[in-house]
Motif scaffolding. Structure first.
Motif, short mmCIF file in Angstrom:
data_model
loop_
_atom_site.label_atom_id
_atom_site.label_comp_id
_atom_site.label_asym_id
_atom_site.label_seq_id
_atom_site.Cartn_x
_atom_site.Cartn_y
_atom_site.Cartn_z
N ILE A 216 -9.69 53.27 24.86
CA ILE A 216 -9.65 54.64 25.36
C ILE A 216 -10.42 55.57 24.42
CG2 ILE A 216 -8.12 56.61 25.79
CD1 ILE A 216 -6.04 54.56 26.79
N ASP A 217 -10.22 55.38 23.11
CA ASP A 217 -10.93 56.20 22.13
C ASP A 217 -12.44 55.98 22.22
OD1 ASP A 217 -8.53 57.18 21.24
OD2 ASP A 217 -8.43 55.91 19.45
N TYR A 218 -12.85 54.75 22.47
CA TYR A 218 -14.27 54.43 22.59
C TYR A 218 -14.90 55.22 23.74
CZ TYR A 218 -18.37 51.68 24.02
OH TYR A 218 -19.63 51.29 24.41
N ILE A 219 -14.25 55.20 24.90
CA ILE A 219 -14.76 55.92 26.06
C ILE A 219 -14.68 57.43 25.83
CG2 ILE A 219 -14.19 56.52 28.46
CD1 ILE A 219 -15.83 54.00 28.20
N SER A 220 -13.60 57.87 25.26
CA SER A 220 -13.40 59.31 25.08
C SER A 220 -14.42 59.92 24.13
CB SER A 220 -11.98 59.58 24.56
OG SER A 220 -11.01 59.13 25.48
#
Length: 233
Positions: free
Chosen positions: A66-70
């Motif tokens: 999620i952090d990667y996409i965000s």
């Protein structure tokens, strides 16, 4: 503000899973997506990610994905896919998302004059084949959930707004014939519908299809060349 879409990234940042076992199209696919994303997306643009975001089994293990996409540019909207086992509770998912990222599950979100709703759906039976009782139960339940999502969007909309629908499973079978899903979607006249789930060269695909006046976009990353698909300006 433009709308783009891509799906089925199957991330595994914490516990790397080599996706190229599914074919050479997956070689360095994330690098290709990142490059295309950086070239196309501005801070005010919206990216729709219609399921199978992460291979993680638990929410805490999906955080890195999620952090990667965000961390990428733009505003992101995600829905649950059939492999998103980490997605147990919509409230828990939303609590984990940073500002500028949104999750929808049988409901809707409004970003500017764009209203985005979504639901997972289920496998649509092929012509002449009878659904198993279990599949029929889930199929009927998913129709109710899709209706909830569309009704939620309708309540958010005001004059001049645009409606976009996200689903994970294709809302039609390989013949692209109308179904209860596409009939229900057509009642609300969305600007576009995005879906994923399909993979591989053996899939019978149509990247862009107009059915009952509604435009449908297939966005599985391996089937769109690991490039974001532009849905609307």
């Amino acid at each position: 503000m433009s709308i783009y879409a891509i799906s089925d990234l199957h991330l595994s940042i914490n516990n790397p899973k080599p996706m190229n076992i599914f074919g050479p199209v997956w070689d360095n696919y994330l690098e290709a997506i990142e490059k295309d994303w950086a070239e196309k997306i501005g801070d005010d643009d919206i990216v729709l990610l219609s399921g199978d975001l992460s291979w993680a089994m638990r929410l805490e293990d999906a955080k890195s994905d999620i952090d990667y996409i965000s961390a990428l540019k733009g505003k992101k909207v995600i829905i649950r896919g059939n492999h998103d086992y980490w997605w147990k509770s919509i409230s828990a998912v939303r609590a984990l998302l940073p500002e500028g990222s949104y999750a929808v599950q049988n409901d809707a979100v409004k970003i500017g004059n764009n209203v985005i709703c979504g639901s997972r759906l289920w496998m649509t039976p092929e012509y002449g084949k009878t659904q198993a009782a279990e599949d029929k139960t889930i199929y009927d339940r998913e129709l109710l959930r899709l209706t909830m999502s569309l009704e939620s969007a309708k309540k958010l909309m005001t004059e001049g707004d645009r409606l976009f629908v996200m689903v994970h499973y294709p809302p039609f079978n390989s013949t692209f014939a109308s179904t209860v899903f596409t009939d229900k979607i057509a009642e609300y006249a969305p600007e576009a519908v995005v879906y994923g789930h399909l993979h591989g060269s053996s899939s019978r695909v149509c990247r862009k299809l107009v059915l009952n006046g509604v435009t449908y976009y297939l966005t599985s990353c391996d089937l769109v060349g690991n490039k974001l698909v532009k849905i609307a300006d």
